[in-house]
Design a protein around this motif. Sequence first.
Motif, PDB file in Angstrom:
ATOM      1  N   SER A 141       0.999  -0.972  -0.111  1.00 49.08           N
ATOM      2  CA  SER A 141      -0.229   0.029  -0.161  1.00 49.08           C
ATOM      3  C   SER A 141       0.984   1.161  -0.509  1.00 49.08           C
ATOM      4  O   SER A 141       0.494   2.099  -0.283  1.00 49.08           O
ATOM      5  CB  SER A 141      -0.984   0.096   1.228  1.00 49.08           C
ATOM      6  OG  SER A 141      -0.192  -0.240   2.086  1.00 49.08           O
ATOM      7  N   SER A 142       1.905   1.170  -0.057  1.00 48.82           N
ATOM      8  CA  SER A 142       3.054   2.807   0.103  1.00 48.82           C
ATOM      9  C   SER A 142       4.346   1.958  -0.033  1.00 48.82           C
ATOM     10  O   SER A 142       4.930   1.579  -0.584  1.00 48.82           O
ATOM     11  CB  SER A 142       3.374   3.184   1.562  1.00 48.82           C
ATOM     12  OG  SER A 142       4.212   2.283   2.158  1.00 48.82           O
ATOM     13  N   ASN A 197       1.905  -0.694  -6.309  1.00 46.38           N
ATOM     14  CA  ASN A 197       1.307  -0.213  -5.288  1.00 46.38           C
ATOM     15  C   ASN A 197      -0.548   0.409  -5.152  1.00 46.38           C
ATOM     16  O   ASN A 197      -0.397   0.699  -6.173  1.00 46.38           O
ATOM     17  CB  ASN A 197       1.876   1.109  -5.542  1.00 46.38           C
ATOM     18  CG  ASN A 197       1.537   2.349  -3.481  1.00 46.38           C
ATOM     19  OD1 ASN A 197       0.057   2.384  -3.584  1.00 46.38           O
ATOM     20  ND2 ASN A 197       2.118   3.177  -3.682  1.00 46.38           N
ATOM     21  N   TYR A 198      -0.656  -0.737  -4.747  1.00 44.84           N
ATOM     22  CA  TYR A 198      -1.919  -1.034  -5.121  1.00 44.84           C
ATOM     23  C   TYR A 198      -3.326   0.332  -4.212  1.00 44.84           C
ATOM     24  O   TYR A 198      -4.693   0.555  -4.621  1.00 44.84           O
ATOM     25  CB  TYR A 198      -3.140  -2.317  -4.393  1.00 44.84           C
ATOM     26  CG  TYR A 198      -2.762  -3.051  -3.352  1.00 44.84           C
ATOM     27  CD1 TYR A 198      -3.112  -2.157  -1.663  1.00 44.84           C
ATOM     28  CD2 TYR A 198      -1.613  -3.980  -3.509  1.00 44.84           C
ATOM     29  CE1 TYR A 198      -3.137  -2.997  -0.816  1.00 44.84           C
ATOM     30  CE2 TYR A 198      -1.517  -4.758  -1.532  1.00 44.84           C
ATOM     31  CZ  TYR A 198      -1.966  -3.856  -0.840  1.00 44.84           C
ATOM     32  OH  TYR A 198      -1.310  -4.429   0.059  1.00 44.84           O
ATOM     33  N   SER A 199      -2.686   1.667  -4.055  1.00 46.56           N
ATOM     34  CA  SER A 199      -3.129   2.069  -3.185  1.00 46.56           C
ATOM     35  C   SER A 199      -3.518   2.732  -4.699  1.00 46.56           C
ATOM     36  O   SER A 199      -3.767   5.027  -4.285  1.00 46.56           O
ATOM     37  CB  SER A 199      -2.598   2.923  -1.236  1.00 46.56           C
ATOM     38  OG  SER A 199      -1.286   3.086  -2.057  1.00 46.56           O
ATOM     39  N   LYS A 200      -2.300   3.453  -5.566  1.00 49.21           N
ATOM     40  CA  LYS A 200      -2.151   4.273  -6.690  1.00 49.21           C
ATOM     41  C   LYS A 200      -2.963   4.089  -7.916  1.00 49.21           C
ATOM     42  O   LYS A 200      -2.833   4.027  -8.715  1.00 49.21           O
ATOM     43  CB  LYS A 200      -0.581   4.718  -6.672  1.00 49.21           C
ATOM     44  CG  LYS A 200      -0.376   5.578  -5.368  1.00 49.21           C
ATOM     45  CD  LYS A 200       1.222   5.697  -5.693  1.00 49.21           C
ATOM     46  CE  LYS A 200       2.000   6.933  -4.677  1.00 49.21           C
ATOM     47  NZ  LYS A 200       2.971   7.135  -5.393  1.00 49.21           N
TER      48      LYS A 200
END
Length: 198
Positions: free
Chosen positions: A45-46, A63-66
């Motif tokens: 996540s980061s 980065n699966y948060s982006k």
Amino acid sequence: FHAFRQCTRLEAGETLLVLGAAGGVGIAAVEMGKAFGARVIAAASSDEKLAFAKSAGADELINYSKTPLRDEIKALTNGNGIDVVYDPVGGELAELAMRSLAWRGRHLIIGFASGVFPQFAANIALLKEAQVIGVYWGGWARRERDVQAENLAEMSRMIRDGKLSPEVTERHSLEDFAAAFDAITQRRAMGKVVLTMD
């Protein structure tokens, strides 16, 4: 070790996606995957967590948060998908990873750090001849003690030979267990968080 040796028979050259790649079991999976000769894609996540996974040997990073997980997997595998998913996270990421499996891919359920049990679509397993495999090491180790002893001996040799290096990043005294637990539950921990008895 059990997940790769007994559950999937992970082979050199296969593509391994590790969800939650910077956590304690995730970073171990990155190292194991490389030791078994897989191409390892670390997902976290980061960027800080991904840099940690890269230092442990990950070949590719998501980065699966982006960026959307499935789009990145498709790009990194030329549309072929993932051979093995190592999933200690669960939830929506597990469902997306399952849909990104290659033909006869294997999805290893390690745990549910997200707190959400995934709802897998059975038709995906059918159409891809995929396997969803639960990996419950504790139950297996009690039932297969001889094989577990062999696994432990082989893993110890790999550590001795420098093929594996357990990543302990935080140490807390036993009295300070609340801080250790907080680091894990707040998803700040990278690698192993251990309690010491001084």
